[in-house]
Design a protein around this motif. Structure first.
Motif, PDB file in Angstrom:
ATOM      1  N   VAL A 212      40.485  38.094  35.829  1.00 35.06           N
ATOM      2  CA  VAL A 212      40.049  36.738  36.145  1.00 35.06           C
ATOM      3  C   VAL A 212      40.038  35.886  34.886  1.00 35.06           C
ATOM      4  O   VAL A 212      40.394  34.700  34.914  1.00 35.06           O
ATOM      5  N   VAL A 223      35.824  30.330  33.141  1.00 33.70           N
ATOM      6  CA  VAL A 223      35.813  31.313  34.227  1.00 33.70           C
ATOM      7  C   VAL A 223      35.015  30.794  35.422  1.00 33.70           C
ATOM      8  O   VAL A 223      35.434  30.926  36.572  1.00 33.70           O
ATOM      9  N   HIS A 227      36.565  30.004  39.124  1.00 32.05           N
ATOM     10  CA  HIS A 227      36.047  30.622  40.347  1.00 32.05           C
ATOM     11  C   HIS A 227      35.781  29.568  41.416  1.00 32.05           C
ATOM     12  O   HIS A 227      36.176  29.735  42.572  1.00 32.05           O
ATOM     13  N   SER A 237      37.540  34.589  46.643  1.00 30.88           N
ATOM     14  CA  SER A 237      37.420  34.787  45.208  1.00 30.88           C
ATOM     15  C   SER A 237      38.772  35.273  44.688  1.00 30.88           C
ATOM     16  O   SER A 237      39.589  35.808  45.455  1.00 30.88           O
ATOM     17  N   PRO A 238      39.053  35.127  43.390  1.00 29.25           N
ATOM     18  CA  PRO A 238      40.353  35.587  42.865  1.00 29.25           C
ATOM     19  C   PRO A 238      40.623  37.062  43.141  1.00 29.25           C
ATOM     20  O   PRO A 238      41.730  37.428  43.540  1.00 29.25           O
ATOM     21  N   LEU A 239      39.616  37.920  42.937  1.00 31.90           N
ATOM     22  CA  LEU A 239      39.840  39.352  43.125  1.00 31.90           C
ATOM     23  C   LEU A 239      40.010  39.709  44.595  1.00 31.90           C
ATOM     24  O   LEU A 239      40.818  40.584  44.943  1.00 31.90           O
TER      25      LEU A 239
END
Length: 293
Positions: A212, A223, A227, A237-239
């Motif tokens: 991230v 960051v 997000h 979310s990115p993940l």
């Protein structure tokens, strides 16, 4: 049967696509033709960016609590690729028919620059709009779509007129009620455009180790800001987005290429086969090995 559906059925007959299940390239760059002989139940899917126009059949899309229905005579503007769930329904046992049009970045930038010079810009995007939206075809869009399909029925027209009709269709979207979605993609400093650029990177290198922090740096954001912007654009979310993309790619490898589950897991970036199997089963409601059984 509508005139649009009649043209798409004529294209199926002319190109012998009666057995097509899914999408296929056409003679016009960036334009894909879609056909499915019957509907399908709700299932996870990654919708690619672009303009989708339906002529026959209906689809329902689910995205984190949101629901969108679209069908004949409507178009969907998708600014970024999104992992979502989709179900489709045929009308009167007729096949689902549609086309999708990729939006070339250079062409979009040229059109937006001209519109800006003419001080003809769309209204700003509503704050709660993640870009997943559909609308009815205007008379001008319907006319352009019909001319695009007529061009696809002739190799010479597709080669000579196809690109100009695609340009017109993108212009019609830009100047229509959903124009802000494409307009923001051309604004390099907007959060939407920055996240769209990161998504291109994620879709290209999804099997690599992606942090991230590195993605936020690519977007020139902190960051925390990254997000927030990422979730606003994708509702993920990115993940979580990366995980859904990897699982969808793995499913494609198993179904389309006959890869074994462990091999597909490794190819999409999983180091633990057991973790892959757990997450795949949770996402698709079936074990990966059952697809190749």
């Amino acid at each position: 049967m509508s005139a649009l559906a009649a043209l798409m059925n004529a294209y199926v007959e002319a190109k012998a696509l009666e057995q097509l299940e899914g999408s296929a390239r056409t003679a016009i760059p960036g334009v894909h033709f879609y056909r499915a002989s019957h509907g399908s139940p709700r299932q996870p899917f990654v919708y690619q960016s672009g303009i989708i126009i339906m002529a026959q059949g209906r689809k329902r899309i689910y995205l984190n609590g949101q629901q969108l229905d679209y069908g004949p005579g409507q178009y969907l503007v998708q600014g970024v690729p999104l992992p979502l769930e989709c179900e489709s329904h045929s009308d009167g046992n007729q096949p689902l028919l549609g086309i999708s049009i990729a939006v070339d970045a250079a062409l979009l930038q040229d059109l937006v620059s001209q519109l800006q010079a003419l001080k003809s810009c769309p209204a700003e995007r509503p704050r709660d709009d993640c870009g997943l939206t559909a609308d009815d075809l205007s008379a001008a869009m319907l006319d352009a779509t019909q001319r695009l399909l007529n061009a696809l029925l002739s190799d010479s027209e597709a080669a000579i007129l196809g690109a100009s009709i695609v340009r017109e269709l993108i212009f019609r979207v830009l100047t229509g009620p959903k124009g802000h979605i494409l307009f923001e993609l051309a604004q390099h400093d907007s959060h939407y455009a920055r996240i769209a650029k990161v998504l291109v990177h994620i879709h290209r290198d999804y099997a690599d180790t992606l942090s991230v922090e590195a993605l936020a740096e690519q977007a020139a954001m902190s960051v925390s800001a990254f997000h927030r912007a990422f979730r606003q654009v994708t509702r993920e979310s990115p993940l979580q987005y990366l995980k859904k993309l990897r699982l969808s790619k793995a499913r494609e490898l198993i179904l389309a290429e006959g890869r074994r589950a462990n091999e597909a897991a490794r190819m999409v970036g999983y180091s633990s086969p057991s973790q892959f199997s757990r997450e795949f089963k949770r996402h698709f409601k079936q074990a990966p090995r059952s697809l190749s059984a």
